[in-house]
Design a protein around this motif. Structure first.
Motif, PDB file in Angstrom:
ATOM      1  N   ARG A   1      -4.108  14.021   2.856  1.00 25.76           N
ATOM      2  CA  ARG A   1      -4.378  13.758   1.443  1.00 25.76           C
ATOM      3  C   ARG A   1      -5.643  12.922   1.295  1.00 25.76           C
ATOM      4  O   ARG A   1      -6.278  12.927   0.267  1.00 25.76           O
ATOM      5  CB  ARG A   1      -3.207  13.031   0.782  1.00 25.76           C
ATOM      6  CG  ARG A   1      -1.961  13.858   0.696  1.00 25.76           C
ATOM      7  CD  ARG A   1      -2.092  14.927  -0.346  1.00 25.76           C
ATOM      8  NE  ARG A   1      -0.967  15.846  -0.287  1.00 25.76           N
ATOM      9  CZ  ARG A   1      -1.016  17.106  -0.691  1.00 25.76           C
ATOM     10  NH1 ARG A   1      -2.146  17.580  -1.190  1.00 25.76           N
ATOM     11  NH2 ARG A   1       0.034  17.869  -0.606  1.00 25.76           N
ATOM     12  N   GLY A   2      -5.939  12.144   2.322  1.00 29.55           N
ATOM     13  CA  GLY A   2      -7.178  11.372   2.318  1.00 29.55           C
ATOM     14  C   GLY A   2      -7.077  10.009   1.660  1.00 29.55           C
ATOM     15  O   GLY A   2      -8.063   9.478   1.165  1.00 29.55           O
ATOM     16  N   ASP A   3      -5.877   9.428   1.645  1.00 25.86           N
ATOM     17  CA  ASP A   3      -5.725   8.091   1.071  1.00 25.86           C
ATOM     18  C   ASP A   3      -6.178   7.055   2.102  1.00 25.86           C
ATOM     19  O   ASP A   3      -5.379   6.443   2.809  1.00 25.86           O
ATOM     20  CB  ASP A   3      -4.255   7.867   0.668  1.00 25.86           C
ATOM     21  CG  ASP A   3      -4.105   6.682  -0.264  1.00 25.86           C
ATOM     22  OD1 ASP A   3      -5.104   5.965  -0.498  1.00 25.86           O
ATOM     23  OD2 ASP A   3      -2.982   6.468  -0.760  1.00 25.86           O
ATOM     24  N   TYR A   4      -7.492   6.864   2.158  1.00 26.72           N
ATOM     25  CA  TYR A   4      -8.143   6.058   3.192  1.00 26.72           C
ATOM     26  C   TYR A   4      -7.528   4.670   3.353  1.00 26.72           C
ATOM     27  O   TYR A   4      -7.347   4.171   4.459  1.00 26.72           O
ATOM     28  CB  TYR A   4      -9.640   5.938   2.860  1.00 26.72           C
ATOM     29  CG  TYR A   4     -10.436   5.202   3.901  1.00 26.72           C
ATOM     30  CD1 TYR A   4     -10.887   5.856   5.043  1.00 26.72           C
ATOM     31  CD2 TYR A   4     -10.736   3.840   3.753  1.00 26.72           C
ATOM     32  CE1 TYR A   4     -11.607   5.182   6.016  1.00 26.72           C
ATOM     33  CE2 TYR A   4     -11.453   3.162   4.721  1.00 26.72           C
ATOM     34  CZ  TYR A   4     -11.886   3.841   5.849  1.00 26.72           C
ATOM     35  OH  TYR A   4     -12.586   3.170   6.807  1.00 26.72           O
ATOM     36  N   ALA A   5      -7.206   4.036   2.233  1.00 24.91           N
ATOM     37  CA  ALA A   5      -6.750   2.648   2.244  1.00 24.91           C
ATOM     38  C   ALA A   5      -5.497   2.437   3.100  1.00 24.91           C
ATOM     39  O   ALA A   5      -5.258   1.332   3.591  1.00 24.91           O
ATOM     40  CB  ALA A   5      -6.478   2.177   0.817  1.00 24.91           C
ATOM     41  N   LEU A   6      -4.696   3.474   3.291  1.00 22.06           N
ATOM     42  CA  LEU A   6      -3.424   3.324   4.004  1.00 22.06           C
ATOM     43  C   LEU A   6      -3.595   2.805   5.432  1.00 22.06           C
ATOM     44  O   LEU A   6      -2.677   2.216   5.995  1.00 22.06           O
ATOM     45  CB  LEU A   6      -2.658   4.656   4.040  1.00 22.06           C
ATOM     46  CG  LEU A   6      -2.044   5.098   2.719  1.00 22.06           C
ATOM     47  CD1 LEU A   6      -1.396   6.461   2.874  1.00 22.06           C
ATOM     48  CD2 LEU A   6      -1.009   4.068   2.253  1.00 22.06           C
TER      49      LEU A   6
ATOM     50  N   LYS B   1      -0.318  11.446   4.570  1.00 19.74           N
ATOM     51  CA  LYS B   1      -0.964  11.049   3.322  1.00 19.74           C
ATOM     52  C   LYS B   1      -2.348  10.446   3.579  1.00 19.74           C
ATOM     53  O   LYS B   1      -3.286  10.644   2.818  1.00 19.74           O
ATOM     54  CB  LYS B   1      -0.084  10.056   2.558  1.00 19.74           C
ATOM     55  CG  LYS B   1      -0.560   9.858   1.136  1.00 19.74           C
ATOM     56  CD  LYS B   1       0.516   9.305   0.236  1.00 19.74           C
ATOM     57  CE  LYS B   1       0.000   9.226  -1.195  1.00 19.74           C
ATOM     58  NZ  LYS B   1       0.875   8.494  -2.084  1.00 19.74           N
TER      59      LYS B   1
ATOM     60  N   LEU C   1       0.816  -1.217   0.000  1.00 22.84           N
ATOM     61  CA  LEU C   1       0.000   0.000   0.000  1.00 22.84           C
ATOM     62  C   LEU C   1       0.851   1.268   0.000  1.00 22.84           C
ATOM     63  O   LEU C   1       0.402   2.320  -0.422  1.00 22.84           O
ATOM     64  CB  LEU C   1      -0.904   0.029   1.238  1.00 22.84           C
ATOM     65  CG  LEU C   1      -2.199  -0.767   1.175  1.00 22.84           C
ATOM     66  CD1 LEU C   1      -2.862  -0.775   2.541  1.00 22.84           C
ATOM     67  CD2 LEU C   1      -3.141  -0.187   0.127  1.00 22.84           C
ATOM     68  N   TRP C   2       2.073   1.162   0.500  1.00 23.84           N
ATOM     69  CA  TRP C   2       2.895   2.371   0.606  1.00 23.84           C
ATOM     70  C   TRP C   2       3.802   2.563  -0.603  1.00 23.84           C
ATOM     71  O   TRP C   2       3.773   3.589  -1.240  1.00 23.84           O
ATOM     72  CB  TRP C   2       3.699   2.352   1.907  1.00 23.84           C
ATOM     73  CG  TRP C   2       4.463   3.632   2.095  1.00 23.84           C
ATOM     74  CD1 TRP C   2       5.812   3.780   2.060  1.00 23.84           C
ATOM     75  CD2 TRP C   2       3.923   4.941   2.322  1.00 23.84           C
ATOM     76  NE1 TRP C   2       6.138   5.098   2.254  1.00 23.84           N
ATOM     77  CE2 TRP C   2       5.001   5.835   2.413  1.00 23.84           C
ATOM     78  CE3 TRP C   2       2.613   5.448   2.445  1.00 23.84           C
ATOM     79  CZ2 TRP C   2       4.840   7.202   2.631  1.00 23.84           C
ATOM     80  CZ3 TRP C   2       2.453   6.811   2.662  1.00 23.84           C
ATOM     81  CH2 TRP C   2       3.550   7.670   2.758  1.00 23.84           C
TER      82      TRP C   2
ATOM     83  N   PHE D   1     -13.624  11.491   5.720  1.00 26.31           N
ATOM     84  CA  PHE D   1     -13.732  10.405   6.695  1.00 26.31           C
ATOM     85  C   PHE D   1     -13.074  10.839   8.001  1.00 26.31           C
ATOM     86  O   PHE D   1     -12.261  11.760   8.015  1.00 26.31           O
ATOM     87  CB  PHE D   1     -13.077   9.115   6.183  1.00 26.31           C
ATOM     88  CG  PHE D   1     -11.561   9.177   6.143  1.00 26.31           C
ATOM     89  CD1 PHE D   1     -10.901   9.784   5.082  1.00 26.31           C
ATOM     90  CD2 PHE D   1     -10.792   8.629   7.166  1.00 26.31           C
ATOM     91  CE1 PHE D   1      -9.517   9.848   5.043  1.00 26.31           C
ATOM     92  CE2 PHE D   1      -9.400   8.690   7.122  1.00 26.31           C
ATOM     93  CZ  PHE D   1      -8.770   9.302   6.058  1.00 26.31           C
TER      94      PHE D   1
END
Ligand SMILES: [Zn+2]
Ligand SMILES: [Zn+2]
Ligand SMILES: [Zn+2]
Ligand SMILES: [Zn+2]
Lengths: 488, 226
Positions: free
Chosen positions: B95-100, B91, B4-5, B139
Motif C-alpha cells: 500500500r506504501g504507507d511509508y511511516a509504518l 500495508k 501508527l497502526w 520507495f
C-alpha cells in the motif's frame, strides 16, 4: 490581507469544491464518448486510469482530461482532496523516489491507492456522456399509500429543482421508502440526469440492486461496494456504499443518502465530505432516516431543512410501542450469563407464541454465553437457538436460517438493529439501559417487529434495572409518530 | 501521539524515572507492538528461523551444494512473520504507507547493534528494487530499514526487472540467472539489508556477486523471517 487569511482559515475548516474544474466542451462526439462514459464525474489517481501514457497525454493536451493538485497545503496543515482528511496524524512524509523529494502523503485513504502531494488527481473535463432517452424509465406497477404518495411527490419536486435543494424524508421503519423514490428517479432519468443512492451498508446495496433493475429495466444501473463485481462506476443510476463516493466529484444531479443518521456516515467525516463532493453544484440531496440525529431535528424545527414525514407503515398499522420491564436482579443474572426470571415469565405468556424471537444484548460475550444458558432451559429447543455478532463468520448464513424459520430464537448485538426485515418477530432487549442502546438504536430495534401485513403487530420489551433517558425518549418518539399517523 | 497502526491516541505515563528526561518517541501503542514477535531463543544459527536443531533442513540443503555453501555467513531476522507482521508489511510495502516502518525502528536498531558491533569495517548494503518496481512503490523498503542504522549505506547493487519472485517455484528461482549487477567495486565485509528472508535465494544471489568481487564475508540482516 486579513480578508485572505480569514478566507484560508475558512476553507480549511469548511471544504469548498471550487477546485473541481468544469468542462469546456458541450457536445459529445463518437470519439470522446467512450472516455466520457468511463471517466465522467470521477476523481482518479494515475494508477486507476487504464490508458497508455501517449493516449492520456493526448487527452490532457486537448483539455479532455485535467490534473488537479491532490493535497491542499495550509500553513497549519493539509487536506487530502480525495478523502477530506485533515488530521495531522493521518499525514506523513515519504522520501519519494518518483520525484526525488521528501513530501507529504495521505494515510487515511491509502487502502484505495496512495495520494501523494507530487502526484495529481485526474478529472474528466470533456463532454458529458450521452444517456439513453427514455419516455417512461420506471416499469414498477405497484400502488403507494396516501402517505407514501405525499412523500413521493415532495421527493420528485426536490429532485426536479434546478438549484441546490435538500429534503429530509423522515419515515418510520417499515414505511416502504424504496417505492417512494421511484417516481422521482423516473423523472430524473427521463430528463437524462445522473442519480446516486448511497447507503452505509453493503447488504442494503445488494438487496436494492435487483429491485432497481426490475423497476428500471433499460437504465444502466451499477451496484458498488467493497468487493463488488461491478466497479466501473459508469452507470446512470449508481447504488453504492457511502465509502464508494470517495472516487466521485461533481458527478450526480441527484444524491440520495439512506440512513443518514447511521454509523459510519455519522462518525467518519470523510463520508459527508465525499457525498457533498460527489454531488454537482446544483444537485438535489435527499436524506432518508427513521431516527434523525439532533442536528437534523433542530434544522427541521427551525425550518432550515425541509422535511416530509411518513409516520405510518405501508401496511397502515401503528408501530409497536415498547414495554419497559424493570427487574432488580438484572445485573446479577447477567453476570452469571443468564436471562432474568422476568424474561422467562414474559416469554411463556407471549400473545403469539408462533412468532420468532430476536433478543438484543449489548456485548458480544454476552450474546454467546447467554445463548448457552437459554439452550439449557426447557422452554427452548436446543437446536433452534443461536447467536450472531459483527465478527461472526457465519453471520450471513445464520441470518438466512432465521429468515427461513429454521431458527426460532436469534440472540444478537446491535448489528441487526437496522436494514434487516423479518416478517413475524417479537423483540426483547436485555439490559436496555446499557450505553450502546441510544435512542436511535432502541427505535430501530423496536422497528423490527410487526413488519408484515400478515402479522402487523409484535411485542417489544425492554428489560432494564433503571430507566434511561434514551429508553424514555425512544418510547416517546414512537408514540409521537403513531399520534402523527392517527391525525392525518 | 497516535499509534501508527491502530491510530489510538497514546497517553504517556508519567513516572519519576522519566519525569525529567525527555521521552523516547513512541510510534506504536503497547498492544500493537506486543503483537510483533521478536525472534529469540532457539534459532537456526544460519537462517535465524525458530528451530530446535542447530542447523535447519533448509540450510543443510544449501550447504550440500558446492555452489552455495558458505556464500552467506548467516541471516539474522528481528521478527517472526506472524499474522500481525504480514498485515503491517503488506500495508507498508504494497500500500506504501511509508511511516509504518517506524514501528520496527527500535527493535531493528537494537538487534543490529548487539550483533554487529564487533564486525570491523563492514558496509551496509540494502537489497535494491528494479527501476520499474521502485517507481511503482515510491520507495525501497530495504533502504528505509538501512536508513535507521548508524552506518552509511552503500548502494553498490542494481537489479534487473523480472517476474515477481513469488510467482516462481524454488527450482525456477535457483535456476534463474542472477538478477543483480555490481555498480561499484567493493572488498569490505558486507551486511545485506532486506525486509523478509523467505527462501534466502535473493540474498544469496546478491551475496554470491559480492563474494566474487572480493568481499571476505557477507551477512544478511532482515526485518522478518518468512
Ligand atoms: Zn486521503
Ligand atoms: Zn514524489
Ligand atoms: Zn496501536
Ligand atoms: Zn536455517
Amino acid at each position: 490581507m486579513v480578508h485572505t487569511v480569514l478566507n484560508t482559515i475558512g476553507s480549511f475548516l469548511y471544504p469548498t469544491f471550487d477546485w473541481i474544474p468544469t468542462s469546456t466542451y458541450d457536445r459529445s462526439s463518437t470519439e470522446t464518448e467512450i472516455h466520457a462514459k468511463q471517466f465522467s464525474g470521477k476523481l482518479l489517481l494515475r494508477e486507476e486510469i487504464p490508458l497508455e501514457e501517449n493516449l492520456l497525454n493526448q487527452l490532457l493536451s486537448t483539455d479532455l482530461m485535467t490534473t488537479i493538485p491532490s493535497i491542499e497545503k495550509y500553513i497549519w496543515g493539509h487536506r487530502c482532496r480525495r478523502c477530506g482528511n485533515k488530521a495531522k496524524h493521518l499525514f506523513a512524509t515519504i522520501p519519494c523516489s518518483r520525484c526525488g523529494t521528501t513530501h507529504v502523503y495521505c494515510r487515511k485513504c491509502i487502502e484505495m491507492g496512495r495520494v501523494m502531494s507530487c502526484s495529481p488527481l485526474y478529472y474528466w473535463t470533456g463532454p458529458q456522456p450521452l444517456r439513453l432517452e427514455q419516455s417512461e424509465p420506471c416499469s414498477w406497477q405497484g400502488e403507494l399509500t396516501s402517505h407514501q404518495q405525499k412523500a413521493s411527490n415532495e421527493i420528485e419536486k426536490t429532485m426536479m429543482t434546478e438549484a441546490v435543494a435538500e429534503l429530509l424524508v423522515w419515515a418510520v421503519c417499515g414505511a416502504g421508502k424504496t417505492e417512494m423514490l421511484f417516481q422521482g428517479i423516473n423523472e430524473a432519468i427521463r430528463r437524462g440526469k445522473r442519480v446516486c443512492l448511497a447507503t452505509p451498508r453493503a447488504d442494503v446495496v445488494r438487496e436494492l440492486y435487483p429491485r432497481f433493475t426490475t423497476a428500471f429495466p433499460n437504465t444502466t444501473i451499477e451496484a458498488l461496494y467493497g468487493g463488488s463485481e461491478q466497479k466501473k462506476g459508469e452507470g446512470q443510476l449508481i447504488l453504492a456504499t457511502t465509502h464508494q463516493l470517495l472516487r466521485f466529484a461533481h458527478a450526480f444531479d441527484v444524491v440520495i443518502i439512506d440512513e443518514i443518521d447511521a454509523f459510519p456516515y455519522h462518525a467518519d467525516p470523510s463520508l459527508p465530505f465525499a457525498s457533498n463532493r460527489a454531488a454537482k453544484p446544483n444537485a438535489s440531496l435527499i436524506y432518508l432516516t427513521a431516527t434523525p440525529r439532533k442536528k437534523h431535528r433542530n434544522q427541521v424545527q427551525s425550518k432550515q431543512l425541509k422535511a416530509v414525514f411518513v409516520p405510518v407503515r405501508f401496511h397502515g398499522h401503528p408501530l409497536p410501542v415498547p414495554k419497559l420491564h424493570m427487574c432488580f436482579s438484572l445485573k446479577k443474572s447477567l453476570t452469571k450469563f443468564e436471562a432474568p426470571q422476568a424474561f422467562y415469565q414474559w416469554y411463556e405468556r407471549r400473545m403469539n407464541p408462533k412468532r420468532q424471537l430476536l433478543i438484543f444484548v449489548p456485548v458480544i460475550a454476552l450474546a454467546e454465553k447467554i445463548t448457552l444458558s437459554l439452550r439449557d432451559n426447557a422452554l427452548f429447543s436446543r437446536e433452534t437457538i443461536t447467536s450472531v455478532h459483527a465478527s461472526d463468520e457465519d453471520r450471513k448464513e445464520k441470518v438466512q436460517a432465521f429468515r427461513d424459520r429454521k431458527l426460532s430464537v436469534l440472540v444478537t448485538t446491535t448489528i441487526l438493529e437496522r436494514g434487516v426485515t423479518f416478517p413475524s418477530v417479537d423483540v426483547a432487549v436485555l439490559d436496555a439501559c446499557h450505553d450502546v442502546f441510544d435512542e436511535a438504536a432502541l427505535v430501530q430495534i423496536a422497528g423490527r417487529a410487526g413488519r408484515s401485513p400478515d402479522d402487523p403487530t409484535g411485542e417489544v420489551i425492554f428489560f432494564h434495572d433503571g430507566k434511561t433517558d434514551a429508553m424514555v425518549a425512544a418510547v416517546d418518539a414512537i408514540k409521537q409518530m403513531n399520534k402523527r399517523g392517527r391525525n392525518l | 501521539m497516535h499509534c501508527l497502526w491502530c491510530h489510538q491516541e497514546m497517553i504517556p505515563a508519567i513516572e519519576w524515572g522519566n519525569f525529567f528526561l525527555p521521552d523516547k518517541p513512541k510510534f506504536g501503542c503497547d498492544w500493537c507492538l506486543g503483537q510483533l514477535e521478536v525472534l529469540d531463543g532457539e534459532l537456526c544459527k544460519e537462517c535465524g528461523r525458530r528451530e530446535e536443531a542447530e542447523v535447519c533442513s533448509d540450510c543443510r540443503r544449501w550447504n550440500a551444494s558446492s555452489e552455495w555453501k558458505g556464500v552467506l555467513s548467516f541471516n539474522k531476522s528481528v521478527f517472526g512473520y506472524n499474522d500481525m507482521m504480514k498485515e503491517v508489511i503488506a500495508k507498508w510495502k504494497y500500500r506504501g504507507d511509508y511511516a509504518l516502518c517506524d514501528l520496527f525502528r527500535e527493535d531493528f536498531v537494537r538487534t543490529f547493534n548487539e550483533l554487529f558491533k564487533d564486525v570491523k569495517g563492514a558496509k551496509v548494503v540494502p537489497i535494491p528494487l528494479s527501476k520499474e518496481r521502485l517507481y511503482e512503490r515510491g520507495f525501497n523498503q530495504a533502504e528505509a530499514l538501512a536508513g535507521f542504522l548508524d552506518m552509511p549505506s552503500e548502494n553498490v547493487l542494481s537489479r534487473i526487472h523480472g517476474e515477481k519472485q513469488s510467482k516462481k517455484t524454488r527450482r525456477d528461482r535457483l535456476m534463474a540467472s542472477n538478477p543483480f549487477t555490481l555498480t561499484v567495486g567493493i572488498t569490505d565485509p558486507v551486511i545485506l539489508i532486506d525486509d523478509i528472508y523467505t527462501t534466502g535465494i535473493t540474498l544469496r544471489h546478491a551475496a554470491k556477486l559480492l563474494k566474487e568481487a572480493g568481499c571476505p564475508e557477507v551477512y544478511a540482516f532482515t526485518l522478518a523471517r518468512g
